[in-house]
Design a protein around this motif. Structure first.
Motif, PDB file in Angstrom:
ATOM      1  N   UNK A 191     -14.055 -36.560  18.735  1.00 35.45           N
ATOM      2  CA  UNK A 191     -15.216 -35.713  18.998  1.00 35.45           C
ATOM      3  C   UNK A 191     -15.027 -34.906  20.276  1.00 35.45           C
ATOM      4  N   UNK A 192     -14.506 -35.523  21.319  1.00 30.42           N
ATOM      5  CA  UNK A 192     -14.273 -34.790  22.563  1.00 30.42           C
ATOM      6  C   UNK A 192     -13.354 -33.599  22.327  1.00 30.42           C
ATOM      7  N   UNK A 193     -12.318 -33.812  21.517  1.00 27.79           N
ATOM      8  CA  UNK A 193     -11.383 -32.721  21.234  1.00 27.79           C
ATOM      9  C   UNK A 193     -12.036 -31.627  20.406  1.00 27.79           C
ATOM     10  N   UNK A 194     -12.752 -32.009  19.340  1.00 29.00           N
ATOM     11  CA  UNK A 194     -13.327 -31.019  18.429  1.00 29.00           C
ATOM     12  C   UNK A 194     -14.489 -30.268  19.079  1.00 29.00           C
ATOM     13  N   UNK A 195     -15.348 -30.981  19.807  1.00 30.99           N
ATOM     14  CA  UNK A 195     -16.441 -30.297  20.506  1.00 30.99           C
ATOM     15  C   UNK A 195     -15.882 -29.329  21.542  1.00 30.99           C
ATOM     16  N   UNK A 196     -14.822 -29.726  22.215  1.00 32.35           N
ATOM     17  CA  UNK A 196     -14.207 -28.839  23.202  1.00 32.35           C
ATOM     18  C   UNK A 196     -13.636 -27.586  22.576  1.00 32.35           C
ATOM     19  N   UNK A 197     -13.116 -27.718  21.371  1.00 29.57           N
ATOM     20  CA  UNK A 197     -12.512 -26.574  20.683  1.00 29.57           C
ATOM     21  C   UNK A 197     -13.551 -25.679  20.024  1.00 29.57           C
ATOM     22  N   UNK A 198     -14.590 -26.282  19.445  1.00 29.95           N
ATOM     23  CA  UNK A 198     -15.499 -25.537  18.569  1.00 29.95           C
ATOM     24  C   UNK A 198     -16.933 -25.450  19.059  1.00 29.95           C
ATOM     25  N   UNK A 199     -17.283 -26.182  20.145  1.00 32.61           N
ATOM     26  CA  UNK A 199     -18.668 -26.225  20.579  1.00 32.61           C
ATOM     27  C   UNK A 199     -19.491 -27.123  19.680  1.00 32.61           C
ATOM     28  N   UNK A 239     -22.664 -39.447  23.245  1.00 29.41           N
ATOM     29  CA  UNK A 239     -21.789 -40.512  23.732  1.00 29.41           C
ATOM     30  C   UNK A 239     -20.423 -39.989  24.144  1.00 29.41           C
ATOM     31  N   UNK A 240     -19.891 -39.035  23.396  1.00 26.96           N
ATOM     32  CA  UNK A 240     -18.519 -38.583  23.619  1.00 26.96           C
ATOM     33  C   UNK A 240     -18.398 -37.560  24.738  1.00 26.96           C
ATOM     34  N   UNK A 241     -19.344 -36.639  24.822  1.00 26.77           N
ATOM     35  CA  UNK A 241     -19.217 -35.518  25.759  1.00 26.77           C
ATOM     36  C   UNK A 241     -20.186 -35.654  26.929  1.00 26.77           C
ATOM     37  N   UNK A 242     -21.463 -35.789  26.630  1.00 25.26           N
ATOM     38  CA  UNK A 242     -22.459 -35.865  27.698  1.00 25.26           C
ATOM     39  C   UNK A 242     -22.505 -37.245  28.340  1.00 25.26           C
ATOM     40  N   UNK A 243     -22.056 -38.254  27.599  1.00 23.79           N
ATOM     41  CA  UNK A 243     -22.087 -39.641  28.087  1.00 23.79           C
ATOM     42  C   UNK A 243     -23.499 -40.026  28.523  1.00 23.79           C
ATOM     43  N   UNK A 244     -24.460 -39.643  27.681  1.00 22.75           N
ATOM     44  CA  UNK A 244     -25.859 -39.938  27.972  1.00 22.75           C
ATOM     45  C   UNK A 244     -26.124 -41.437  27.854  1.00 22.75           C
ATOM     46  N   UNK A 245     -27.049 -41.951  28.654  1.00 22.73           N
ATOM     47  CA  UNK A 245     -27.345 -43.381  28.624  1.00 22.73           C
ATOM     48  C   UNK A 245     -28.341 -43.750  27.518  1.00 22.73           C
ATOM     49  N   UNK A 246     -28.264 -43.057  26.390  1.00 24.42           N
ATOM     50  CA  UNK A 246     -29.138 -43.355  25.258  1.00 24.42           C
ATOM     51  C   UNK A 246     -28.559 -42.696  24.020  1.00 24.42           C
ATOM     52  N   UNK A 247     -28.991 -43.154  22.863  1.00 23.78           N
ATOM     53  CA  UNK A 247     -28.623 -42.575  21.581  1.00 23.78           C
ATOM     54  C   UNK A 247     -29.744 -41.625  21.172  1.00 23.78           C
ATOM     55  N   UNK A 248     -29.477 -40.322  21.049  1.00 22.28           N
ATOM     56  CA  UNK A 248     -30.546 -39.360  20.714  1.00 22.28           C
ATOM     57  C   UNK A 248     -31.262 -39.683  19.414  1.00 22.28           C
TER      58      UNK A 248
END
Length: 201
Positions: free
Chosen positions: A28-36, A69-78
């Motif tokens: 996810x980190x890779x794909x979000x970084x590539x595609x938004x 979880x992958x990019x924002x590393x938020x302390x909760x599950x949306x």
């Protein structure tokens, strides 16, 4: 079975499930970084991770949950948070949002919010993805309340929460930085409630 091709992509949950979760986060980190956020799809992320797309919902509830979880590393599950926020009267939605925001970020520690701000400030792509995330999350909240002008209300809510986080966890203005949560809920929630359901003209 002898001779079976073990390189074929597994379907479903991998043995020792945390391996699947880790693989999805890395992909996810890779794909979000590539595609938004908007351009990334669950199917592409799952394919990159070598798992079935259903595993995204199994581990994270939704694409938003995986992004958090992958990019924002938020302390909760949306996904779980949205269900929690909807549990109560509509006219107290603002109170639940402010209380939950402060409770979760306080529990994670202010440095987690600081890291999020640094990531957004230093990388335009991260800022674009964060905006997409907020738009997606608050659109679901506001649309469920039947309010008009969803895009403007989303921006107003985001500005209030991000600004509150900056003042409490980054700039650390007193007395807000060390205040108990409930006085802040009492002071700030009416503004958030107006952004959600009130007159914004």
């Amino acid at each position: 079975m002898a001779g079976e091709d073990t390189t074929v992509r597994r379907r479903g949950r991998r043995p020792g499930g945390q391996d699947t979760r880790t693989a999805l986060i890395e992909a996810a980190r890779a794909v979000f970084g590539e595609s938004g956020f908007d351009g990334a799809t669950v199917r592409v992320i799952a394919t990159r991770a070598g798992v079935d797309a259903a595993m995204v919902n199994h581990w994270f509830g939704s694409k938003e949950g995986l992004f958090a979880q992958a990019v924002l590393k938020l302390p909760f599950d949306p996904h779980e948070l949205l269900a929690e926020l909807k549990d109560g009267p509509d006219d107290e939605f603002g109170r639940r949002i402010v209380r939950t925001f402060l409770t979760r970020w306080d529990g994670a520690g202010g440095e987690v919010f600081q890291a999020l701000v640094r990531s957004v400030a230093g990388h335009e792509q991260a800022a674009l993805v964060l905006r997409s995330f907020f738009q997606s999350f608050f659109t679901k909240v506001i649309a469920g309340l039947g309010s008009d002008r969803v895009e403007l209300r989303t921006s107003l809510c985001a500005s209030q929460l991000v600004g509150m986080g900056l003042v409490r966890y980054v700039a650390k203005f007193e007395p807000m930085a060390s205040s108990d949560i409930e006085p802040l809920v009492t002071a700030i929630a009416p503004t958030v409630q107006r952004y959600l359901t009130g007159d914004i003209d």
